[in-house]
Motif scaffolding. Structure first.
Motif, PDB file in Angstrom:
ATOM      1  N   SER A 145       7.710 -22.077  51.602  1.00 40.25           N
ATOM      2  CA  SER A 145       9.049 -21.897  50.217  1.00 40.25           C
ATOM      3  C   SER A 145       9.090 -24.092  50.098  1.00 40.25           C
ATOM      4  N   ILE A 146       9.551 -24.052  50.541  1.00 42.61           N
ATOM      5  CA  ILE A 146       9.252 -25.621  50.612  1.00 42.61           C
ATOM      6  C   ILE A 146       7.787 -26.446  49.826  1.00 42.61           C
ATOM      7  N   LEU A 147       7.043 -26.075  50.507  1.00 41.21           N
ATOM      8  CA  LEU A 147       5.959 -26.547  50.000  1.00 41.21           C
ATOM      9  C   LEU A 147       5.437 -25.670  48.635  1.00 41.21           C
ATOM     10  N   PHE A 148       5.691 -24.546  48.370  1.00 35.10           N
ATOM     11  CA  PHE A 148       5.543 -24.558  46.384  1.00 35.10           C
ATOM     12  C   PHE A 148       6.587 -24.872  45.350  1.00 35.10           C
ATOM     13  N   SER A 149       7.985 -25.289  46.334  1.00 34.11           N
ATOM     14  CA  SER A 149       9.010 -25.496  45.330  1.00 34.11           C
ATOM     15  C   SER A 149       8.790 -26.966  45.139  1.00 34.11           C
ATOM     16  N   SER A 150       7.648 -28.004  46.487  1.00 35.72           N
ATOM     17  CA  SER A 150       7.810 -29.290  45.456  1.00 35.72           C
ATOM     18  C   SER A 150       6.809 -29.435  45.075  1.00 35.72           C
TER      19      SER A 150
ATOM     20  N   PHE B  18       8.627 -16.462  48.992  1.00 38.75           N
ATOM     21  CA  PHE B  18       8.490 -16.870  50.444  1.00 38.75           C
ATOM     22  C   PHE B  18      10.289 -16.916  51.642  1.00 38.75           C
ATOM     23  N   LEU B  19      10.617 -17.697  49.803  1.00 35.26           N
ATOM     24  CA  LEU B  19      12.545 -17.868  49.683  1.00 35.26           C
ATOM     25  C   LEU B  19      13.507 -16.801  50.605  1.00 35.26           C
ATOM     26  N   LEU B  20      12.935 -15.690  50.640  1.00 35.63           N
ATOM     27  CA  LEU B  20      13.765 -14.030  50.394  1.00 35.63           C
ATOM     28  C   LEU B  20      13.083 -13.898  51.779  1.00 35.63           C
ATOM     29  N   ARG B  21      11.907 -14.437  51.956  1.00 34.93           N
ATOM     30  CA  ARG B  21      11.550 -14.024  53.299  1.00 34.93           C
ATOM     31  C   ARG B  21      12.581 -14.621  54.836  1.00 34.93           C
ATOM     32  N   ALA B  22      12.331 -16.309  54.363  1.00 36.77           N
ATOM     33  CA  ALA B  22      12.690 -16.308  55.375  1.00 36.77           C
ATOM     34  C   ALA B  22      13.987 -16.747  55.121  1.00 36.77           C
ATOM     35  N   LEU B  23      14.941 -15.680  54.413  1.00 32.27           N
ATOM     36  CA  LEU B  23      16.060 -15.786  54.832  1.00 32.27           C
ATOM     37  C   LEU B  23      16.758 -14.954  56.230  1.00 32.27           C
ATOM     38  N   GLN B  24      15.402 -13.394  56.341  1.00 34.68           N
ATOM     39  CA  GLN B  24      15.316 -13.026  57.249  1.00 34.68           C
ATOM     40  C   GLN B  24      15.833 -13.170  58.384  1.00 34.68           C
TER      41      GLN B  24
END
Length: 287
Positions: free
Chosen positions: A7-12, A227-233
């Motif tokens: 998520s960090i990679l794609f957001s950057s 991936f942020l949604l997945r990370a929140l789990q």
């Protein structure tokens, strides 16, 4: 943790692509709408079941995605105006410091607990975002204009908090692709309606460069949310820690990408912000 890193990679990458928009004279308003259309299509492709459009409104998260789609477009335009009137750094700070909103709501709504180290890390994260982002020299600002970054701050925070709420209460793991696709589809429809209304005053101009830029932006945009949604789990880190790590790491990584790819100059204050970001990440993730 891998989901958070992706998520960090794609957001950057989104920030890098926006920088390239400026370099290659891509018209942002058109590219951003193509981006939402692209992100919607990617979400549909990644959904592992046949997509029945008439079934989507029956989901209890559907009306929430419509509101999120409108917010995506509105907040983007507010960010653009803030950048134009107050500078890119002010818009960046307002966007990333909005992590306070989902963190506070996570503590209130979901009874999440923060240790002393995690609390210290979040406070350091706010300072890190500020010092890593600020590049403009101080200048006189009209009181009316200050409303813009406040609205960006609130809008970005509401988007993050809404995503957490939907993930927590309404969206199952296998629905993440179609949920994300619906959000982006709602944003695309809102954007198309906006430019159609504007076309009465200003004729539409769409060229290949804008389409290509929108497609290039849409793919990482989808995966940043997915991936942020997945990370929140994540069972180890609560949402307060996830949002803190996500926002701070994006500021740090996008700053480093700016140095490597675009030879951007970084002030001692910015380096101090990056150092604080590293310390905050260590405190939140490992204590």
């Amino acid at each position: 943790m891998l989901d958070l890193l992706l998520s960090i990679l794609f957001s950057s990458l989104i920030f890098v692509i926006f920088k390239l928009f400026d370099t290659h004279k891509v018209q942002t308003i058109y590219a951003i709408i193509i981006n939402y259309v692209t992100a919607c299509l990617v979400g549909i492709l990644f959904y592992n079941k046949p997509v029945q459009l008439y079934e989507i409104p029956k989901n209890d998260w559907f009306y929430g995605t419509l509101l999120l789609g409108v917010l995506f477009i509105v907040v983007f335009n507010l960010m653009a105006k803030t950048s134009q009137r107050l500078g890119v750094s002010v818009a960046s700070v307002a966007t990333k410091m909005s992590l306070v909103i989902p963190v506070i709501l996570g503590l209130i709504l979901y009874n999440e607990k923060l240790s002393f180290f995690k609390t210290s890390g979040i406070i350091l994260a706010l300072a890190a975002v500020y010092f890593a982002s600020v590049k403009d020299a101080p200048r006189a600002i009209q009181k009316r204009t200050l409303l813009l970054p406040v609205m960006v701050f609130l809008g970005s925070g509401i988007i993050d908090a809404s995503i957490k709420y939907m993930e927590e209460n309404h969206v199952s793991t296998n629905e993440f692709p179609i949920f994300s696709a619906t959000v982006f589809g709602a944003a695309a429809c809102t954007g198309i309606l906006f430019i159609l209304l504007r076309s009465f005053k200003k004729p539409l101009k769409l060229n290949f460069k804008n389409v290509l830029g929108g497609i290039a932006l849409g793919v990482p945009n989808f995966f940043s949310i997915f991936f942020l949604l997945r990370a929140l789990q994540n069972e180890t880190l609560n949402s307060a820690s996830i949002f803190t790590l996500n926002n701070v790491a994006i500021v740090m990584f996008s700053t480093l990408l700016g140095i490597v790819l675009f030879k951007e100059k970084i002030s001692p204050k910015n380096w101090g912000g990056i150092l604080l970001a590293v310390i905050s990440i260590i405190l939140v993730a490992f204590f």
